[in-house]
Design an enzyme around this catalytic site. Structure first.
Site, PDB file in Angstrom:
ATOM      1  NE  ARG A  27      -4.188  -1.817   1.555  1.00 23.32           N
ATOM      2  CZ  ARG A  27      -4.997  -2.233   2.508  1.00 23.32           C
ATOM      3  NH1 ARG A  27      -5.128  -1.527   3.608  1.00 23.32           N
ATOM      4  NH2 ARG A  27      -5.732  -3.297   2.359  1.00 23.32           N
ATOM      5  NE  ARG A  31      -7.815   5.325   3.369  1.00 26.91           N
ATOM      6  CZ  ARG A  31      -8.412   5.064   4.519  1.00 26.91           C
ATOM      7  NH1 ARG A  31      -8.898   6.063   5.260  1.00 26.91           N
ATOM      8  NH2 ARG A  31      -8.519   3.835   4.965  1.00 26.91           N
ATOM      9  NE  ARG A  40     -10.952   7.632  -2.366  1.00 22.01           N
ATOM     10  CZ  ARG A  40     -11.350   6.816  -1.426  1.00 22.01           C
ATOM     11  NH1 ARG A  40     -10.469   6.106  -0.772  1.00 22.01           N
ATOM     12  NH2 ARG A  40     -12.630   6.693  -1.142  1.00 22.01           N
ATOM     13  CG  ASP A  77     -10.107  -3.492  -4.620  1.00 23.56           C
ATOM     14  OD1 ASP A  77      -9.803  -2.891  -3.571  1.00 23.56           O
ATOM     15  OD2 ASP A  77     -10.877  -4.465  -4.651  1.00 23.56           O
ATOM     16  CE1 TYR A 154     -13.011  -8.682   1.526  1.00 25.64           C
ATOM     17  CE2 TYR A 154     -11.278 -10.003   0.522  1.00 25.64           C
ATOM     18  CZ  TYR A 154     -11.682  -9.041   1.431  1.00 25.64           C
ATOM     19  OH  TYR A 154     -10.757  -8.432   2.236  1.00 25.64           O
TER      20      TYR A 154
END
Lengths: 366, 366
Positions: A27, A31, A40, A77, A154
Site C-alpha cells: 500500500r 492514503r 483520489r 484493488d 469475499y
C-alpha cells in the site's frame, strides 16, 4: 522497453547478489500520502481511481517521487476479478468492499465466466502498460492478484467478515461447489497475472489475505493447492528475464515450509515470526519478503531505525531478502516515518551484502 | 461444599487419566441460545446482565441444561477490571466494547488504582459464589480474566481495533509507560483470579486475545512475561485440590513451546495448528485445550462428527486434552449442532482413553 536501472528487487527475489536490501511497502500508493488523497479526490471514488489508467499510474508513481523505493506496485484493488465476473463491487465508507450479487448457490457459481482480460479488465492492463512506460526502467513493476481462496471469501460473504461463516460453511457442507468456484478463480487469476506480464509486469505477487483463517488441512486444500495450480500456469519470463512470483499468506507462519515447495520464488512473512526463524523453515529454497510490524512507523525515527536493524540482522547475511512491512502501511502514518524506514534499510543492510563474504558474518554489525 | 460429581475437566487439565475427553465451549452461555437471549432481554443490556449475579448465574447454567458439558464458565466480560478502574465501559450495538475515558498519557496510568475485589468487583465474586452453589458439584466452575496485554489494548485504544496503532505506538515509543500499565494490570488480574478461587472457582483461564498481533519479541515482553508474573502469584489450590490454569493466546501457535514453560497447566490452541503438532511442540509438559474451527458448527451433524474425530485423533491417545472450539461459538449457530459436537466428543474419544493402553495406540480407531 528501456533497461532496468535498478534491478535489486528482481535479483533479491531470485537470491542473486545485491549490494543492499531492496525495499518497498505494501500500500505504498495510499492514503498516508497527501498527494494520493488529492488525486483520489479528483478521481471521485476509490473505484473510479482504480478504473482510470492515467490516475492509477499517477498514484503508483507518487511514492517513488518521495522515497528511493526499489519497486513500484500496480495500484488496483484485489477484487477486480469478481467485479469483472459480474458481482457488482462497491465500497461503503469505513466498512470496506461489498458485492451487490454475492455467490449463494450452485447456479451462481455456474453462471460465472472467466472475464476477458483486455475487455472487462482492460483498464487494469492499460494501467500496467502505462505505468511501465512512465517508470522508464527506474525500478521494476510488480503486478498482483488476490488468491482464489481470498477472492472466494469475499464473493461468498458479499463483504468483509470476521468469522468467514458463509465461506467456511460452503467449504464444509458443499465442498464440491467451493472447489468448482476455486477452480474457476484459479483459471481467472492465472490469466489475469499473465496478461499483466504481457503488458510489462516484471514480478508478481499473490495476496492470500485470508489463508491464515483456515485449519492446516483446509489451507492446503482450499488455498495452497490452487496457488500451486496458478504457479504452474504463469508466464515466468518477460523480455528474456525471469518474472519472480511472491506468495503472501497473512498469518501463514505455520505453513511457510510447505509454501516454499509451491514453485514460487519468494514468500511474504508477517511480523509474528522472526525472519531468521522463517529463513530456517524455508531452508533458503525461496527468498523472503517482510516483515516489520507496520505499527513501528508510529515510533520515533530512532526507534524505527532500531527495529529495521533487528529485522535485517534476523534475516542475516546474503541475498534473498526484500524488506517490506508485514502488512499494508496504515493510513495515519506520517510519510516522514516511511522515509526514515527506507533510509534505514538501505544504509543498515549494506554490511550484510559483502559479495566476497556471503554466507559468513557481516564485516560491520549494524 | 459438595464433592465434584464430574471432575474430568480438572483431571484432563492435570493430565490424569479420564475415561473420555471432557468438553466445553468458549461463549457456551451466549447469544446462540434462545434462553440466553430471553434472560438478556429481561436484564436490559449486556452489562446489566454481567452485573446481576442471579442472572449471570442463570445464563451460566443454561448450556449445562441443554448439553452434557464437562465444565461451567463464569458468565462475565473480560473488561470488568478496567471498568472497575474507572474507565467507563459501555457497548455500542454491533461495534463491541468502548471506554469513555481511555488511557492517553502518563497521568492516566498513574491515576489507576487496583480495584477492591469485594467492592467494585463484588458483583463478579457474588456471581462466582452463587454459580458454585447452584452447580452443586455437577461440573467444575472455570473463572477467568483477560491478560494484561489484552486489557491494555482496549484501555489504550478505547475500543476494538484492527491495527492496535495506539497501544503499539505506546509500546514502541513510551515502553516504560506501557510496562507501568501492564504491571498494574498484572497485580489486578492476580487479585481478581485469586478472589474468584476464594469464592469457588475450580480452574482458571487467562484470555490473551490479542497476544497474537505482536512480534515474537513483543509477545514475550508485553504479554507472556506478565502472564508468568500472574501465574507465580495465583492460589493454586481450592478445598485441597489443585486449581489448574489455562493460558490462551489466540494466534499464538508459533509460541506454544515458550508458553508451555510459563508455569501454567494447559494451553488453549486455535484451529490454525494441528493438535498433534501442538502436542509435539509442548512435549506433554502441559495439557491442551481446543481446537475445532467454530465454523464447523455450520456443517451437517455427520460432517461435525468427522471433524471432531479428526481433532481427537490428532491429539492421539492418553489424557491431557480438553475439547473446545478454537474461539467462542458464533451467535448464529444452531444449538443442535453444538449438541452433535458434544455427543461426538464423548462417544468418539473413549477408545483413546483405555487406562491400560495409555501412551500406545487406541484399540478402536474412531
Amino acid at each position: 522497453m528501456t533497461d532496468l536501472k535498478n534491478d535489486k528487487l528482481l535479483r533479491a527475489l531470485l537470491r542473486q547478489p545485491v549490494d543492499y536490501t531492496p525495499v518497498w511497502m505494501m500500500r505504498q500508493a495510499g492514503r498516508y500520502l497527501p498527494e494520493y488523497r488529492a488525486t483520489r479526490a479528483r478521481a471521485g471514488s476509490f473505484l473510479d481511481l482504480c478504473r482510470n489508467p492515467e490516475l492509477a499510474c499517477e498514484v503508483t508513481l507518487q511514492p517513488l517521487e518521495r522515497f528511493p523505493l526499489d519497486a513500484a506496485i500496480l495500484f488496483s484493488d484485489i477484487l477486480t476479478i469478481p467485479d469483472a465476473m459480474g458481482l457488482g463491487l462497491y465500497f461503503t465508507e469505513g466498512e470496506g468492499p461489498r458485492f451487490e450479487r454475492p455467490i449463494r448457490d450452485a447456479s451462481d457459481v455456474r453462471r460465472l465466466a472467466i472475464p476477458d482480460m483486455e475487455d472487462e479488465l482492460g483498464y487494469v492492463m492499460d494501467a500496467v502498460g502505462l505505468i511501465r512506460r512512465e517508470l522508464d526502467g527506474r525500478v521494476p513493476l510488480i503486478g498482483f492478484s488476490g488468491s482464489p481462496w481470498t477472492l472466494a471469501t469475499y464473493m461468498v460473504e458479499g463483504r468483509s467478515t470476521k468469522s468467514f461463516a458463509r465461506a467456511k460453511a460452503m467449504a464444509f457442507d458443499c465442498p464440491e461447489l467451493m472447489h468448482e468456484l476455486l477452480a474457476k478463480l484459479s483459471e481467472a487469476v492465472a490469466a489475469y497475472l499473465n496478461a499483466q506480464v504481457a503488458r510489462g509486469a516484471q514480478a508478481l505477487m499473490i495476496f492470500d489475505t485470508w489463508g491464515g483463517v483456515l485449519t492446516p488441512r483446509a489451507f492446503r486444500e482450499l488455498s495452497l493447492d490452487y496457488m500451486i495450480r496458478i504457479l504452474s500456469r504463469l508466464t515466468r519470463e518477460e523480455a528474456g528475464r525471469r518474472v519472480p512470483v511472491i506468495l503472501f499468506t497473512k498469518g501463514g507462519g505455520n505453513w511457510l515450509s510447505q509454501m516454499a515447495g509451491s514453485g514460487c520464488d519468494a514468500l511474504g512473512v508477517d511480523w509474528t515470526l522472526d525472519l531468521g526463524d522463517a529463513r530456517r523453515l524455508v531452508q533458503d529454497r525461496v527468498a523472503l519478503q517482510g516483515n516489520l510490524d507496520p505499527c513501528v512507523l508510529y515510533a520515533s525515527p530512532e526507534r524505527i531505525r532500531e527495529e529495521v536493524a533487528r529485522v535485517i540482522a534476523s534475516y542475516g547475511p546474503g541475498s534473498g531478502h526484500v524488506f517490506n512491512l508485514g502488512h499494508g502501511i496504515n493510513p495515519d502514518v506520517d510519510p516522514d516515518r516511511a522515509a526514515a524506514m527506507v533510509e534505514a534499510v538501505h544504509s543498515l543492510s549494506r554490511p550484510f551484502h559483502d559479495a566476497e563474504d556471503r554466507g559468513g558474518s557481516p564485516r560491520h554489525q549494524a
